[in-house]
Scaffold this active site. Structure first.
Site, PDB file in Angstrom:
ATOM      1  CG  HIS A 102      -1.671   1.264   1.443  1.00  0.00           C
ATOM      2  ND1 HIS A 102      -2.924   1.487   0.932  1.00  0.00           N
ATOM      3  CD2 HIS A 102      -1.317   2.405   2.106  1.00  0.00           C
ATOM      4  CE1 HIS A 102      -3.321   2.710   1.280  1.00  0.00           C
ATOM      5  NE2 HIS A 102      -2.371   3.287   1.991  1.00  0.00           N
ATOM      6  CD  GLU A 103       2.139   3.355   3.653  1.00  0.00           C
ATOM      7  OE1 GLU A 103       2.295   4.464   3.105  1.00  0.00           O
ATOM      8  OE2 GLU A 103       1.149   3.103   4.365  1.00  0.00           O
ATOM      9  CG  HIS A 106       0.411   6.275  -0.454  1.00  0.00           C
ATOM     10  ND1 HIS A 106      -0.742   6.877  -0.910  1.00  0.00           N
ATOM     11  CD2 HIS A 106       0.080   5.686   0.731  1.00  0.00           C
ATOM     12  CE1 HIS A 106      -1.725   6.656  -0.029  1.00  0.00           C
ATOM     13  NE2 HIS A 106      -1.258   5.932   0.965  1.00  0.00           N
ATOM     14  CG  HIS A 110       5.263  11.470  -4.960  1.00  0.00           C
ATOM     15  ND1 HIS A 110       6.539  11.860  -5.270  1.00  0.00           N
ATOM     16  CD2 HIS A 110       4.704  12.506  -4.294  1.00  0.00           C
ATOM     17  CE1 HIS A 110       6.743  13.082  -4.811  1.00  0.00           C
ATOM     18  NE2 HIS A 110       5.650  13.500  -4.207  1.00  0.00           N
TER      19      HIS A 110
HETATM   20 ZN   LIG Z   1      -2.194   5.223   2.609  1.00  0.00          ZN
END
Ligand SMILES: [Zn+2]
Length: 233
Positions: A102-103, A106, A110
């Protein structure tokens, strides 16, 4: 207090919001605990999964690091660091791998300039000021001679905080969606394991839905207070 009765009834909305947040937080903790006990077949850790995902996507200049605390996992774009918590970094569970991916979701947002993320980043400073100062300005407007224009300025300021919470929702759902697709496509997790990771990420997403709902309820309450003040004038 002058508007004592109105204050009490509208405060119910704030209590409902707080209860929603508590329920969502308890749910994510119990779901995480459940799937933290299930080791993935590949046997890799959260950190290794994150590194594999970044490598597969050709991401350069982003490192994976260990951060202290519980559920403190986050991506810090300013330093280019995927921070994974105690429970994620060294764990080989399907829960840990899901959170790590999940990270990385991100990171990919980005890297690709995902619009809701850019909007969310732009809202950070004004949202911080708005959600803290907004309520106080509304209260000041109500206390000192029921100054409705001042109170409405507070409501507008607070709205930026609400907007931030709402924009956070697509950002979080999209990061989880990317995570699950990557885990499956790269063969890091099997089909059943992806389902378990999905359960963890869905539970985590509910905490964002709960805080967004709580801030919408708070906004509603502020509007009721301002309008109630006007009627009584
Ligand atoms: Zn998150």
């Amino acid at each position: 207090m002058y508007y004592g009765y109105g204050f009490d009834t509208t405060y119910l909305l704030v209590i409902i919001g707080a209860v929603l947040c508590l329920v969502a937080s308890a749910h994510v903790k119990s779901t995480y605990r459940k799937y933290a006990g299930i080791r993935s077949a590949s046997g890799i850790t959260g950190a290794q999964a994150a590194e594999a995902i970044l490598r597969r996507n050709g991401v350069v200049g982003v490192t994976v690091q260990h951060v202290a605390g519980e559920l403190t996992d986050h991506y810090d774009p300013s330093r280019g660091v995927v921070n994974l918590s105690d429970a994620t970094y060294n764990s080989t569970s399907v829960a840990a791998i899901g959170v790590a991916a999940h990270e990385c979701g991100h990171v990919m947002q980005h890297e690709t300039g995902y619009l809701p993320l850019r909007l969310r980043t732009a809202l950070v400073p004004v949202a911080n000021i708005g959600s803290n100062l907004g309520i106080w300005i509304v209260m000041l407007g109500l206390i000192f001679g029921l100054n409705q224009s001042l109170a409405m300025i507070g409501v507008y300021l607070f709205s930026f905080g609400v907007l931030f919470q709402l924009v956070t929702l697509p950002v979080e759902f999209d990061a989880s969606h990317r995570a699950l697709v990557m885990l499956q496509d790269y063969g890091i997790l099997g089909d059943t394991e992806v389902k378990s990771s999905r359960a963890v990420l869905n539970a985590a997403a509910m905490t964002y839905v709960a805080s967004a709902a709580a801030s919408v309820l708070q906004l509603l309450r502020l509007l009721m207070l301002v309008n109630g003040g006007r009627r009584r004038r």
